[in-house]
Design a protein around this motif. Structure first.
Motif, short mmCIF file in Angstrom:
data_model
loop_
_atom_site.label_atom_id
_atom_site.label_comp_id
_atom_site.label_asym_id
_atom_site.label_seq_id
_atom_site.Cartn_x
_atom_site.Cartn_y
_atom_site.Cartn_z
N ARG A 300 -63.62 -29.95 9.77
CA ARG A 300 -63.64 -31.11 10.67
C ARG A 300 -62.57 -30.95 11.76
O ARG A 300 -61.55 -30.31 11.54
CB ARG A 300 -63.45 -32.42 9.89
CG ARG A 300 -62.08 -32.64 9.31
CD ARG A 300 -62.01 -33.93 8.51
NE ARG A 300 -62.36 -35.11 9.28
CZ ARG A 300 -61.61 -35.65 10.24
NH1 ARG A 300 -60.45 -35.10 10.58
NH2 ARG A 300 -61.99 -36.73 10.87
N TYR A 337 -59.23 -34.04 -3.99
CA TYR A 337 -58.98 -34.05 -5.44
C TYR A 337 -59.66 -35.27 -6.04
O TYR A 337 -59.50 -36.39 -5.54
CB TYR A 337 -57.49 -34.08 -5.74
CG TYR A 337 -57.23 -34.12 -7.23
CD1 TYR A 337 -57.45 -33.00 -8.01
CD2 TYR A 337 -56.84 -35.30 -7.86
CE1 TYR A 337 -57.26 -33.04 -9.39
CE2 TYR A 337 -56.64 -35.35 -9.23
CZ TYR A 337 -56.86 -34.21 -9.99
OH TYR A 337 -56.70 -34.25 -11.35
N GLN A 357 -58.91 -38.67 -4.10
CA GLN A 357 -57.56 -38.57 -3.54
C GLN A 357 -57.60 -37.49 -2.47
O GLN A 357 -57.60 -36.30 -2.77
CB GLN A 357 -56.56 -38.22 -4.64
CG GLN A 357 -56.45 -39.32 -5.69
CD GLN A 357 -55.54 -38.97 -6.85
OE1 GLN A 357 -55.03 -37.86 -6.96
NE2 GLN A 357 -55.32 -39.93 -7.74
N LYS A 358 -57.68 -37.95 -1.20
CA LYS A 358 -57.76 -36.98 -0.10
C LYS A 358 -56.37 -36.45 0.21
O LYS A 358 -55.39 -37.17 0.07
CB LYS A 358 -58.34 -37.66 1.13
CG LYS A 358 -59.81 -38.01 0.98
CD LYS A 358 -60.36 -38.52 2.29
CE LYS A 358 -61.85 -38.82 2.15
NZ LYS A 358 -62.45 -39.23 3.41
N PHE A 359 -56.31 -35.22 0.63
CA PHE A 359 -55.01 -34.69 1.06
C PHE A 359 -55.19 -33.81 2.28
O PHE A 359 -56.26 -33.26 2.53
CB PHE A 359 -54.28 -33.97 -0.07
CG PHE A 359 -55.03 -32.84 -0.72
CD1 PHE A 359 -56.04 -33.09 -1.64
CD2 PHE A 359 -54.70 -31.53 -0.45
CE1 PHE A 359 -56.72 -32.05 -2.26
CE2 PHE A 359 -55.36 -30.48 -1.07
CZ PHE A 359 -56.38 -30.74 -1.96
N SER A 360 -54.11 -33.71 3.03
CA SER A 360 -54.15 -32.95 4.29
C SER A 360 -52.90 -32.07 4.34
O SER A 360 -51.96 -32.25 3.56
CB SER A 360 -54.12 -33.93 5.47
OG SER A 360 -52.89 -34.64 5.46
N THR A 362 -50.72 -32.22 6.56
CA THR A 362 -49.61 -33.12 6.91
C THR A 362 -49.01 -33.75 5.66
O THR A 362 -47.79 -33.80 5.49
CB THR A 362 -50.12 -34.23 7.86
OG1 THR A 362 -50.69 -33.60 9.00
CG2 THR A 362 -49.00 -35.15 8.28
N LEU A 363 -49.88 -34.21 4.76
CA LEU A 363 -49.41 -34.85 3.53
C LEU A 363 -48.62 -33.85 2.67
O LEU A 363 -47.56 -34.18 2.14
CB LEU A 363 -50.61 -35.39 2.74
CG LEU A 363 -50.24 -36.25 1.55
CD1 LEU A 363 -49.83 -37.63 2.00
CD2 LEU A 363 -51.40 -36.37 0.57
N ARG A 365 -47.03 -31.18 3.72
CA ARG A 365 -45.74 -30.94 4.39
C ARG A 365 -44.75 -32.05 4.06
O ARG A 365 -43.57 -31.82 3.85
CB ARG A 365 -45.93 -30.88 5.91
CG ARG A 365 -46.19 -29.48 6.42
CD ARG A 365 -46.02 -29.42 7.92
NE ARG A 365 -47.06 -30.12 8.63
CZ ARG A 365 -47.00 -30.50 9.89
NH1 ARG A 365 -45.92 -30.28 10.60
NH2 ARG A 365 -48.00 -31.11 10.47
N SER A 366 -45.27 -33.27 4.03
CA SER A 366 -44.44 -34.42 3.73
C SER A 366 -43.87 -34.33 2.32
O SER A 366 -42.70 -34.66 2.08
CB SER A 366 -45.31 -35.67 3.89
OG SER A 366 -44.54 -36.81 3.97
N ILE A 367 -44.68 -33.87 1.38
CA ILE A 367 -44.23 -33.73 -0.01
C ILE A 367 -43.14 -32.65 -0.10
O ILE A 367 -42.08 -32.86 -0.71
CB ILE A 367 -45.42 -33.37 -0.94
CG1 ILE A 367 -46.46 -34.49 -0.94
CG2 ILE A 367 -44.94 -33.06 -2.35
CD1 ILE A 367 -47.78 -34.12 -1.61
N PRO A 374 -45.48 -29.86 -5.38
CA PRO A 374 -46.78 -30.46 -5.67
C PRO A 374 -47.44 -29.81 -6.89
O PRO A 374 -47.14 -28.67 -7.21
CB PRO A 374 -47.60 -30.19 -4.40
CG PRO A 374 -46.60 -29.81 -3.37
CD PRO A 374 -45.46 -29.17 -4.09
N ILE A 378 -53.10 -28.69 -6.40
CA ILE A 378 -53.04 -29.10 -4.99
C ILE A 378 -52.38 -28.02 -4.13
O ILE A 378 -52.78 -27.77 -2.99
CB ILE A 378 -52.24 -30.42 -4.85
CG1 ILE A 378 -52.87 -31.52 -5.71
CG2 ILE A 378 -52.11 -30.86 -3.40
CD1 ILE A 378 -54.29 -31.90 -5.33
#
Lengths: 420, 100
Positions: A300, A337, A357-360, A362-363, A365-367, A374, A378
């Motif tokens: 996408r 997930y 549970q969507k992840f990107s 960006t998410l 990187r934030s973790i 993680p 994941i």
């Protein structure tokens, strides 16, 4: 047998031998170029940009802007490749049509440039065509508006090969060499994974899904389909992952056995992203055709930015021009997930939508930024460990680009000294 | 139009979990992403705009997670400390911004 690239044109490396280079470069007016132009010279010289032999003249630019084609009227081309100069520079260096000059990078000779023409072009018109907007807050438009007022078209020949610095050397595989590698591996089909990211398992499954799609009807007795990770290495923004972490972790998926030598290879292309969304998707298709790939994966919002493009604009444009491209698309839905399934799955497969549970990137990187490791479903532990190792080894303590990294990092490539 | 509610994910590492346990707030944690512990605090429209202006490296992930991500760790540590003091996930962002 000739290797044919984009537009059915033969891939030719535009690189002089050392002895010829010394003779041809001698006495030429030297003009320094910035990083973007140096990267594009490399791409022209090694055939990444086949059939281009140099920087675009006005007819090619006009055809790209008006019809997304080169001036031959047949070959699809979606992003202009331009050499810009100011009036003052043209006067200072005495640049004229018919003259050959020597382009230098960081003080060292890089390529000869035979000037065919000097011209002006409406930058807003370029922006509207390529980016679908003329807003200067679009990063591609901003780059276009930063071009100086004149463009210079002409052919280039590399006189001095770039030295690819560690740890990037094994990943710079130009088109002719790449095609040899594919033959050695016995791959009949290869699908491109475009990336500028450290891989999480969503990316891993994008690759695995694309591999399955590309395999199609082929016999399965022995592995004959591969995934080529082709990382785009170019201008960095603060907060991005550092380049070393990107390229090394992509390869780590193979080394740690999530893929293998039989189906996975990591490489890089030098390119400053334009964030042109659908037009950049077509550009990536041309680039990867030249690298010898049969398929290209698109997820996408491919190469998009902000809200300029709809999620599947790239797919739609590709389908419109597919008959003029040699490479086939594999379109991919999102991976996510699902705690009910207990696995990473695809939104087209799983029906537990309320639990998804969507992840990107960006998410993730934030973790990582929060100092949290993680779960392995994941983000692979080997990838996490290598991100942290890269932070210490290359990132001055951070896996993300900082001012210090931008100032002190080892350049991806350099041009060695050469006496002319 | 109703007021927006934008989550900020405070990912819970061992250090943060110990602080939550000591404050009797461990049950504030939710499990996300294959069991990863997180505390979600919320910003309203004005707070979201203010925080993105104060920290331009942060971004609102409108495509996938609909959350505010990439805030510097020290900022998240301070918001986390407000959660501990205020024992609330709804007022922590406002309390943090009041200090700026």
């Amino acid at each position: 047998m000739a290797e044919l690239g984009h537009g059915g044109k033969k891939i030719v490396e535009r690189i002089m031998s050392a002895s010829e280079a010394k003779k041809k470069a001698k006495g030429l007016t030297q003009i320094p170029v910035r990083g973007q132009i140096a990267k594009e010279i490399i791409n022209i010289a090694y055939g990444f940009f086949t059939p281009l032999q140099g920087f675009m003249g006005k007819k090619d630019l006009d055809a790209v802007v008006k019809r997304m084609k080169l001036a031959d009227g047949k070959t699809i081309w979606s992003i202009p490749i331009l050499f810009d100069m100011s009036e003052a520079e043209i006067e200072k260096y005495g640049v004229k049509a018919g003259q050959t000059v020597l382009l230098t990078f960081e003080g060292n000779p890089m390529a000869t440039f035979k000037v065919d023409e000097i011209y002006a072009y409406d930058k807003a018109k370029i922006c509207k065509s390529v980016y679908g907007t003329d807003e200067d807050k679009h990063p591609g438009c901003a780059r276009t508006y930063q071009y100086k007022d004149k463009f210079v078209g002409g052919k280039i020949m590399l006189v001095n090969k770039p030295k690819i610095n560690p740890p990037y050397e094994p990943y710079f595989i130009p088109p002719l060499e790449m095609r040899k590698k594919f033959k050695q591996k016995g791959w009949q089909r290869v699908v491109a994974h475009q990336t500028r990211n450290v891989p999480h398992t969503g990316h891993e499954w994008l690759m695995k899904g694309a591999w399955l799609q590309a395999y199609g009807e082929l016999p399965i007795e022995k592995p004959i389909v591969g995934v080529l990770v082709n990382a785009i290495i170019g201008d960095k923004r603060k907060g991005d992952y550092i380049d070393e972490a990107i390229i090394l972790t992509q390869d780590e998926l193979r080394k740690s056995g999530y893929f293998g030598d039989h189906n996975h290879l990591t490489s890089l292309t030098f390119w400053d992203m334009r964030y042109a969304g659908p037009k950049e998707a077509i550009f990536h298709a041309m680039l990867r055709t030249n690298l010898g790939l049969s398929h290209h994966m698109y997820g996408r919002d491919h190469a998009g930015v902000g809200t300029y493009y709809d999620a599947y604009d790239a797919h739609h444009l590709f389908l419109k021009v597919q008959k003029d491209l040699k490479i086939k698309p594999t379109f991919s839905m999102n991976w996510l997930y699902c705690p009910h399934c207990g696995e990473v799955t695809n939104e087209g497969l799983c029906s537990h939508k309320p639990e998804w549970q969507k992840f990107s990137g960006t998410l993730i990187r934030s973790i990582v930024q929060d100092g949290v490791k993680p779960p392995r479903l994941i983000f692979r532990p080997e990838v996490f460990d290598l991100v942290m190792e890269s932070a210490e080894k290359y990132g001055f303590g951070s896996p993300f680009v900082t001012d210090e990294y931008l100032e002190k990092r080892t350049p991806v490539f350099s041009i060695p000294p050469m006496k002319v | 139009m109703s007021e927006g509610k934008y989550p900020i994910n405070l990912w819970v590492n061992d250090d943060r979990y110990d602080k939550l346990k000591n404050a009797g707030l461990a049950d504030m944690c939710k499990e996300m992403l294959a069991g990863l512990k997180v505390i979600q605090v919320y910003a309203n429209d004005a707070e979201k705009d203010q925080i993105l202006k104060l920290y331009p490296m942060a971004k609102f992930d409108s495509a996938t997670t609909k959350s505010i991500e990439l805030l510097p760790r020290e900022v998240k540590d301070k918001i986390f400390d407000k959660v501990i003091v205020q024992k609330s996930i709804d007022t922590a962002v406002g309390a943090f911004l009041a200090d700026h």
